[in-house]
Design a protein around this motif. Structure first.
Motif, mmCIF file in Angstrom:
data_model
loop_
_atom_site.group_PDB
_atom_site.id
_atom_site.type_symbol
_atom_site.label_atom_id
_atom_site.label_comp_id
_atom_site.label_asym_id
_atom_site.label_seq_id
_atom_site.Cartn_x
_atom_site.Cartn_y
_atom_site.Cartn_z
ATOM 1 N N MET A 1 27.025 45.466 42.291
ATOM 2 C CA MET A 1 27.123 46.130 43.581
ATOM 3 C C MET A 1 26.438 47.490 43.503
ATOM 4 N N ASP A 2 25.780 47.860 44.567
ATOM 5 C CA ASP A 2 25.189 49.186 44.629
ATOM 6 C C ASP A 2 26.272 50.211 44.990
ATOM 7 N N THR A 3 25.921 51.469 44.930
ATOM 8 C CA THR A 3 26.895 52.541 45.129
ATOM 9 C C THR A 3 27.587 52.431 46.484
ATOM 10 N N ARG A 4 26.834 52.253 47.552
ATOM 11 C CA ARG A 4 27.448 52.164 48.880
ATOM 12 C C ARG A 4 28.423 50.993 48.960
ATOM 13 N N SER A 5 28.052 49.864 48.413
ATOM 14 C CA SER A 5 28.930 48.686 48.445
ATOM 15 C C SER A 5 30.233 48.939 47.691
ATOM 16 N N VAL A 6 30.134 49.600 46.539
ATOM 17 C CA VAL A 6 31.335 49.933 45.764
ATOM 18 C C VAL A 6 32.246 50.843 46.582
ATOM 19 N N ILE A 7 31.670 51.857 47.201
ATOM 20 C CA ILE A 7 32.458 52.818 47.979
ATOM 21 C C ILE A 7 33.102 52.134 49.180
ATOM 22 N N GLU A 8 32.367 51.327 49.887
ATOM 23 C CA GLU A 8 32.932 50.621 51.034
ATOM 24 C C GLU A 8 34.065 49.690 50.593
ATOM 25 N N ARG A 9 33.874 49.042 49.466
ATOM 26 C CA ARG A 9 34.916 48.140 48.928
ATOM 27 C C ARG A 9 36.158 48.929 48.513
ATOM 28 N N TYR A 10 35.974 50.123 47.972
ATOM 29 C CA TYR A 10 37.078 51.002 47.571
ATOM 30 C C TYR A 10 38.043 51.202 48.749
ATOM 31 N N TYR A 11 37.496 51.566 49.902
ATOM 32 C CA TYR A 11 38.338 51.814 51.080
ATOM 33 C C TYR A 11 38.891 50.515 51.655
ATOM 34 N N GLU A 12 38.108 49.458 51.654
ATOM 35 C CA GLU A 12 38.566 48.167 52.153
ATOM 36 C C GLU A 12 39.789 47.689 51.372
ATOM 37 N N LEU A 13 39.721 47.750 50.042
ATOM 38 C CA LEU A 13 40.836 47.267 49.217
ATOM 39 C C LEU A 13 42.059 48.172 49.325
ATOM 40 N N ALA A 14 41.841 49.484 49.378
ATOM 41 C CA ALA A 14 42.970 50.403 49.545
ATOM 42 C C ALA A 14 43.679 50.127 50.864
ATOM 43 N N ASN A 15 42.920 49.904 51.919
ATOM 44 C CA ASN A 15 43.515 49.681 53.230
ATOM 45 C C ASN A 15 44.196 48.322 53.354
ATOM 46 N N LYS A 16 43.820 47.383 52.507
ATOM 47 C CA LYS A 16 44.499 46.084 52.446
ATOM 48 C C LYS A 16 45.751 46.159 51.572
ATOM 49 N N GLY A 17 45.867 47.228 50.795
ATOM 50 C CA GLY A 17 46.974 47.314 49.842
ATOM 51 C C GLY A 17 46.730 46.494 48.594
ATOM 52 N N ASP A 18 45.482 46.110 48.349
ATOM 53 C CA ASP A 18 45.117 45.345 47.149
ATOM 54 C C ASP A 18 44.819 46.336 46.029
ATOM 55 N N TRP A 19 45.866 46.903 45.460
ATOM 56 C CA TRP A 19 45.699 47.988 44.494
ATOM 57 C C TRP A 19 45.145 47.506 43.160
ATOM 58 N N GLN A 20 45.421 46.277 42.773
ATOM 59 C CA GLN A 20 44.844 45.781 41.519
ATOM 60 C C GLN A 20 43.349 45.496 41.700
ATOM 61 N N GLY A 21 42.966 44.951 42.847
ATOM 62 C CA GLY A 21 41.547 44.776 43.152
ATOM 63 C C GLY A 21 40.839 46.117 43.233
ATOM 64 N N TRP A 22 41.513 47.093 43.825
ATOM 65 C CA TRP A 22 41.000 48.465 43.906
ATOM 66 C C TRP A 22 40.741 49.003 42.506
ATOM 67 N N ALA A 23 41.702 48.825 41.607
ATOM 68 C CA ALA A 23 41.538 49.314 40.223
ATOM 69 C C ALA A 23 40.372 48.629 39.523
ATOM 70 N N ASP A 24 40.085 47.381 39.878
ATOM 71 C CA ASP A 24 38.957 46.654 39.278
ATOM 72 C C ASP A 24 37.615 47.326 39.566
ATOM 73 N N LEU A 25 37.548 48.155 40.597
ATOM 74 C CA LEU A 25 36.296 48.842 40.932
ATOM 75 C C LEU A 25 35.953 49.949 39.935
ATOM 76 N N PHE A 26 36.918 50.350 39.124
ATOM 77 C CA PHE A 26 36.729 51.452 38.190
ATOM 78 C C PHE A 26 36.315 50.937 36.817
ATOM 79 N N ALA A 27 35.484 51.721 36.140
ATOM 80 C CA ALA A 27 35.093 51.412 34.770
ATOM 81 C C ALA A 27 36.317 51.504 33.865
ATOM 82 N N GLU A 28 36.295 50.749 32.804
ATOM 83 C CA GLU A 28 37.419 50.750 31.866
ATOM 84 C C GLU A 28 37.742 52.156 31.366
#
Length: 123
Positions: A1-28
């Motif tokens: 994913m490019d930077t914009r896609s990652v950022i858009e996904r960050y807010y999408e998952l947070a707003n869905k309450g998908d916190w584990q999916g949200w955490a997957d967006l971060f590097a280990e």
């Protein structure tokens, strides 16, 4: 994913309450300078933090108002509207800075007024 896609996904998952999916967006080995929690290092630390979010927030929305992306960096101005299970409301404007490397958030910092979060912090 490019930077914009990652950022858009960050807010999408947070707003869905998908916190584990949200955490997957971060590097280990991510580093986050978080206004309320301080410095948070490692994706697993984030996972451990967000496990309790559903117990705290009955509703949580973080809506981007303005997104600026340049290469691996992004800045987002957003607004949080949340409600606790005790029916306390939180309204806060936020500024987030992101550095995205190889499709994952390597660094993030957020800045906002802490007063609206007193109900969550027990203050």
């Amino acid at each position: 994913m490019d930077t914009r896609s990652v950022i858009e996904r960050y807010y999408e998952l947070a707003n869905k309450g998908d916190w584990q999916g949200w955490a997957d967006l971060f590097a280990e080995d991510q580093v986050m300078d978080e206004q309320l929690a301080g410095r948070v290092e490692g994706r697993q630390t984030l996972r451990d933090m967000v496990v309790g979010f559903p117990d705290v927030y009955a509703q949580f929305q973080n809506v981007p108002r303005h997104i600026v992306v340049e290469g691996e960096q992004a800045t987002v101005v957003s607004h949080i509207s949340a409600r606790t299970h005790k029916d306390e409301t939180i309204e806060a404007d936020v500024a987030n800075y992101f550095k995205v490397v190889d499709g994952q958030i390597a660094y993030m910092a957020n800045f906002h007024d802490t007063v609206p979060f007193r109900p969550v912090l027990g203050g």
